[in-house]
Structure formats: C-alpha cells, structure tokens
Design an enzyme around this catalytic site. Structure first.
Site, mmCIF file in Angstrom:
data_model
loop_
_atom_site.group_PDB
_atom_site.id
_atom_site.type_symbol
_atom_site.label_atom_id
_atom_site.label_comp_id
_atom_site.label_asym_id
_atom_site.label_seq_id
_atom_site.Cartn_x
_atom_site.Cartn_y
_atom_site.Cartn_z
ATOM 1 N N GLY A 270 4.672 7.550 3.058
ATOM 2 C CA GLY A 270 5.584 6.531 2.570
ATOM 3 C C GLY A 270 4.850 5.335 2.005
ATOM 4 O O GLY A 270 3.627 5.312 1.898
ATOM 5 N N ASP B 137 -6.727 9.635 11.992
ATOM 6 C CA ASP B 137 -6.715 9.278 10.562
ATOM 7 C C ASP B 137 -7.393 7.925 10.340
ATOM 8 O O ASP B 137 -6.862 7.057 9.647
ATOM 9 C CB ASP B 137 -5.281 9.252 10.038
ATOM 10 C CG ASP B 137 -5.226 9.295 8.509
ATOM 11 O OD1 ASP B 137 -6.226 9.710 7.886
ATOM 12 O OD2 ASP B 137 -4.195 8.911 7.933
ATOM 13 N N GLY C 228 0.824 -1.206 0.000
ATOM 14 C CA GLY C 228 0.000 0.000 0.000
ATOM 15 C C GLY C 228 0.854 1.250 0.000
ATOM 16 O O GLY C 228 2.077 1.208 0.129
ATOM 17 N N GLY D 87 0.918 5.150 1.805
ATOM 18 C CA GLY D 87 0.348 6.021 2.824
ATOM 19 C C GLY D 87 0.679 7.476 2.570
ATOM 20 O O GLY D 87 1.266 7.833 1.535
#
Length: 621
Positions: free
Chosen positions: A315, A438, A310, A312
C-alpha cells in the site's frame, strides 16, 4: 507485568494513574474483583487482565474508558451478563475477549461494536437467541461463540457482516436452516458443528470445501456437495415446512410494520442526532482516535498525491492531519487487490500490540471497514516522523539533495545503533521473540533528532515456539518474502523464520549506510555483490568503498578541527580505524551460514564501542 506470579488483589492505586494508556496484568494470580476505579483511566487504550482468578461481574465503569481499543478479560471466574456499557464501547476496534467466564445472554448492545475486528465469547454459559443487532458489526472479521448454549436460528441480519472471515458457533443449540447468505460472505473458516441445524446445506462460497466448513453433529442436514457425505434432501417435505413457516413470518412482519413503523422512524431521527453530536463532543474533548474511512479521507485531502510519504509492498503511506487530535500522522492505506495485503494488515496489528520500544514506530490505531462504494478498506495510523526514511537520506533525489544536509559519520553510527537496539529488543527482550523479516532503509524512519525507528511489520513473524504458545496460526499467513537484496539466502531454500535472517538484513543495511551503495546497484553482477565488495576492501583499502560524502566530511572536518578536546592530535587513521570496524560488522553479519553470523546483541556492543571511540576525537558543535 504479565506472565508473573503476582498474587493478591489488584492495587487500588492503579485507579489514580489517569495518564495510563496500556495496562497488562494477564497470566498472574490476581484475586478479587476488577476495580471499579479502572474506569477512571480515561486515556486507556489497551487493558489485558486475562488468565487470573478475578471474580464478580464486569464493572460497568469500564464503559468510561472510551479510548479503549482492546479489552481482554478472558479465563477468569467472572459471572453475569456483559454490561451494556461494555458492549456499547464503540471505540473497541482490535478485539474484545470475554471467553471462559460469563453467564446470561448476549445483549442487543453488541450491535454498537461497529468498529470491532474480533469478538471472543467462547466457552461461556450464554443462552437464548443471538440478537439481530449483531448484523451492525460490519467491521468484524472473527467471531468466536463456540461452546455456549445459544438457541434459535442465525439472524438474517448477519448477511451485512461482509468483513467476516472466521465464524465459529461450534457446540451450541442453534436450529433452523443454515442461511444461504453465509455462502456469499468472504468466510475462510466456518464451524457450525454439533448444533441442531436442518434442511439443505448451501453449496456456494465457503460451503464448497469440507476443509473450510465443519457441520458434523447436525443430524437433520441434507444435500450439499458430495464431500460432506450428507443424505439427499426430501424436497417435498422441506417445501411444505418452509411454506408454513413463511406464512407465519409474513403475518408477524405485517402486524409489526403496521404498529411501529412511524415510531421507529421518529426514534431513529433522535438517536442519530444525539449520537452524532455526542461523538463530535467526545472527539473534541479527549482526542479520541476513532478513525473511519471518512476521517482518513479528509485527513489526507482525499488521499492526495501531494501528501505521499512512500510506497510499500502492500500500500501507500500518506501524511495526514487528524481532526480529532489536530496532530500530524502517517497513514498507510492497504491496497487489498495485492496478494497478502489483508494478512499483512493482521500482522501489523498483531506484532505492535505486543511490543513497545523507543526505536520502533508506534502504531496509533487501525481502521477496518468499507469505503463509500462498499469496498473493503483497511488502514493503519502511525506516529509521524518528520525526517522521513533512511533510504531518502542515503539516496536522495535532486530536490531532496538540495533541501537536506548530509548524514554525518556519527549520525550514521547512531542510526545503526538505534536499528540494532530495536532488533535486539524484538529478538531477545520481548515476551515472545519476533522476527521483522523486511529490514531495509525504507523501513527505518527518522524523527526530529534523526533517531532511527524501525517500522512496517507487515511481514513480521513470531518465532515458531512463540506462535505456538500464543495459539497463532502462521501456516496460512504471508510467506517470507522480504525485499530483494536484503532477504537472507536460506529463506530462498525454504528455511524456517529465524532471527539470523534479520541479522543478515542488518548487515546489508549497515554496508549500504557506509558505502552509499544499494545491494541492487548495477555494478553488482557476475558474482560480485555488496558483501564481496566490502569484504575485499578490508585488506587495507576500506577508503575505496566508503561513501564519498563521508570522505568529504572528514576532509572538511580536519581543516576546521585539528585538536580533540583532550589535546590529542586527530588523524585520518583514527577515523579509518572506526570505518574498518563498521565494515567488518557488516561483513561478519552476512556469512552464508546462519550459524556463523554474529548475534545482533554482539553487533550492538561493537557499534557502541565504535561510537565511544568516535566521540573521543570528534568535536560536536
């Protein structure tokens, strides 16, 4: 067991708990000495005995805990030097805090702390010179040595400590010139006040700001930028003094080089060979997570694009196989060119070490150092979740859609409960309340059994009162941004961090889980959003907003299962009643006013009630 009123000696039996990994006994009233037998806990990664009444010296046996990432013995009544066995623990990477305790001097073994991010030795009675070996601590970001009796100049080897951000030598007896190389480091805070430094103050780097740099109480300093209000330098006198000192230094250096150059080369050869072999042996025997840039590079196949998990805000996350443990892990490589990435790294190290819950992603270790080109490098290593993120299940691409089954209604309810459990823990059950800031489907990952785990604490914040108690300065940390569509509206108007912000994000996640629509869906425009879309459907039309996959599941289920285990007839209306309750939770969590939102513990109770009702008439294969 920290922050209690436990008294007496630390029980001897603790030394028999050889599978112990975390031991927190701080802020109690323990007496006596630190047990030698704690050295038997070879798997220990974090040890916190701070703020007790422990006496005696630090037992060298702690050097046997070669998995130790964090050690805090501050604010006790300990005495003596730092044992070489402790200073030489190369596994220490998060922080070492021995403040408010010790006497003696700083040993040369401190140079072995090459992976350590923070060292606190303030408010001790340390004297003599700072060993030049400290320059080997290239990963160190914070060094606190104020309120001691250290003497002599700052070692020139400190120019190698390129990771330093905070350096505090306040109130010592240091002398000589303030080295110009400090201006070439990436320091954000430097305190050299109340020493005996002399000569010209450097004018670059951290010395540009009198706010970031404190040099008061050094009466022999001169020059510098106008903000420091120092007298002008007498350069002729300074030149004569520097010439004399340089001559003495050159004579000493030449003599030393002639006498020991060949011997040092030989010793270094044997030292390198021995340590390389010992390091490999330890890693293979105890699965020690001593991660470096090289080991992470190898684990991910050179950060290969074939191993991504994935992307983010700060990073990329890769799947990797660690040589040390032969285990699969998730490795997050911070992109330090992005604004806030370094502070995100600090937040992700700070929050997880204070929390532990089955529905939170576990941070196994961290790496802070340099790559092969000398650039700053930071990474976090997490436990691997085989079923990826909730986002990929809710919104699969073509290949994922074909490869995976769908999330059933009961599975979605279970995941929602898991997330609510994690938030309830962070908000109400932690020693210090934490706001995630978040929460979204891509930050919820699923294990083999599709249990939900909340991760990515890059924006996490302690509540203001908790931060004050922990002496954590959040004024300069990352601003509350969150992710578009999930962030609470009050944050946009400058409101302080609060648990109600997480509750708002949770409602968006719940609505997205059961409608199958992202809050950023193209259909939401001209004042229509996911909240209004779901709220309007509560008036007898919930089936029109539910994810079509769930409607399809109900039709298939009713064809194959018509009678519940207790003999009652099942119907679409029973399922619909549960869905109405779930959508109602999502709507009531999303009120514009934070005060009108239900607490996460209330949402958790309601979700558990919905699951109980579902289980009454759904037959689980």
């Amino acid at each position: 067991m920290r922050v209690n009123n436990i008294s007496g000696n630390i029980p001897l039996e603790i030394g028999n708990m050889n599978k112990m990994k975390l031991l927190y006994l701080s802020e109690n009233n323990f007496l006596g000495k630190i047990l030698e037998s704690i050295g038997n806990l070879r798997l220990l990664t974090e040890l916190d005995l701070a703020s007790n009444n422990l006496q005696g010296s630090i037992p060298p046996s702690l050097g046997n805990c070669q998995n130790l990432l964090l050690l805090n013995l501050s604010t006790n009544n300990l005495s003596g030097n730092i044992p070489p066995e402790i200073a030489g623990l190369s596994s220490l990477s998060i922080y070492l805090d021995l403040s408010h305790n010790l006497t003696g001097s700083l040993q040369k073994e401190v140079g072995k702390l090459q992976n350590l991010g923070e060292l606190r030795l303030d408010k001790n009675i340390l004297s003599q010179h700072i060993p030049s070996s400290i320059g080997s601590c290239i990963s160190m970001e914070r060094l606190y040595m104020q309120d001691n009796f250290l003497e002599g100049p700052l070692p020139s080897t400190m120019r190698s400590m390129r990771g330093l951000r905070v350096l505090n030598f306040l109130n010592n007896r240091l002398s000589g010139q303030i080295p110009d190389f400090l201006g070439s480091l990436n320091l954000t805070n430097l305190s050299l006040s109340y020493n005996d430094f002399e000569g010209a103050l450097p004018t670059r780097g951290v010395f540009v700001s009198s706010i970031s740099t404190s040099i008061v109480g050094n009466k022999k300093l001169c020059g510098g930028l106008p903000d420091f209000q120092l007298p002008k330098c007498d350069y002729e006198e300074s030149k004569r003094r520097r010439t004399s000192e340089t001559a003495k230094v050159l004579i000493s250096i030449v003599s030393a080089i002639i006498g020991v150059a060949s011997m040092l080369s030989l010793l270094y050869f044997f030292w390198y060979k021995h340590n390389n072999k010992a390091s490999t042996s330890r890693a293979s025997q105890d699965g020690l997570l001593h991660v470096s840039y090289h080991s992470l590079l190898k684990a991910t196949g050179g950060f290969s694009s074939t191993n991504p998990l994935g992307m983010g805000s700060f990073g990329s996350v890769y799947k990797g196989l660690l040589d040390q443990t032969q285990s699969i892990v998730a490795i997050k490589i911070l992109d330090l060119t992005r604004h806030g990435a370094s502070k995100s790294f600090i937040a992700e190290c700070e929050a997880p070490r204070r929390i532990r819950h089955r529905n939170l992603v576990k941070v196994l270790t961290a790496c802070s150092g340099f790559d092969f080109n000398g650039n700053d490098f930071k990474a976090l290593v997490y436990e691997f979740m085989s079923n990826s993120s909730l986002d990929e299940w809710l919104h699969p691409n073509a290949s994922q859609y074909m490869a995976r089954s769908k999330l059933s209604l009961l599975e979605r309810v279970n995941i929602a409960i898991d997330v609510a459990c994690a938030l309830d823990y962070l908000h109400h059950q932690c020693e210090m309340s934490i706001v995630h800031c978040d929460l979204k489907p891509s930050n919820v990952v699923l294990d083999d059994e599709k249990n939900g785990h909340v991760g990515d604490f890059g924006l996490a914040r302690f509540l203001p009162e908790a931060a004050h108690k922990l002496l954590i300065d959040q004024s300069s940390s990352i601003g509350v941004k969150g992710s578009f569509g999930y962030v609470a509206p009050e944050y946009g108007s400058g409101s302080a961090v609060a648990i109600e912000g997480d509750v708002y994000s949770f409602r968006v996640l719940v609505l997205e889980m059961f409608t199958g629509k992202r809050p950023t869906n193209d259909m939401f425009e001209n004042g229509l959003n996911l909240h209004h879309f779901a709220k309007a459907a509560l008036a007898g039309q919930v089936q029109k907003v539910i994810d079509p996959l769930l409607l399809q599941e109900n039709q298939e289920w009713e064809k194959s299962q018509t009678v519940a285990p207790d003999g009652k007839n099942t119907s679409w209306f029973s399922i619909l009643e549960c869905l109405v309750s779930i959508i109602d939770i999502g709507v009531t969590c999303s009120s514009e006013s934070p005060r009108e939102r239900i607490d996460i513990s209330d949402a958790l109770t309601k979700l558990k009630g919905i699951r109980k009702k579902l289980l009454e008439f759904i037959i689980i294969a």
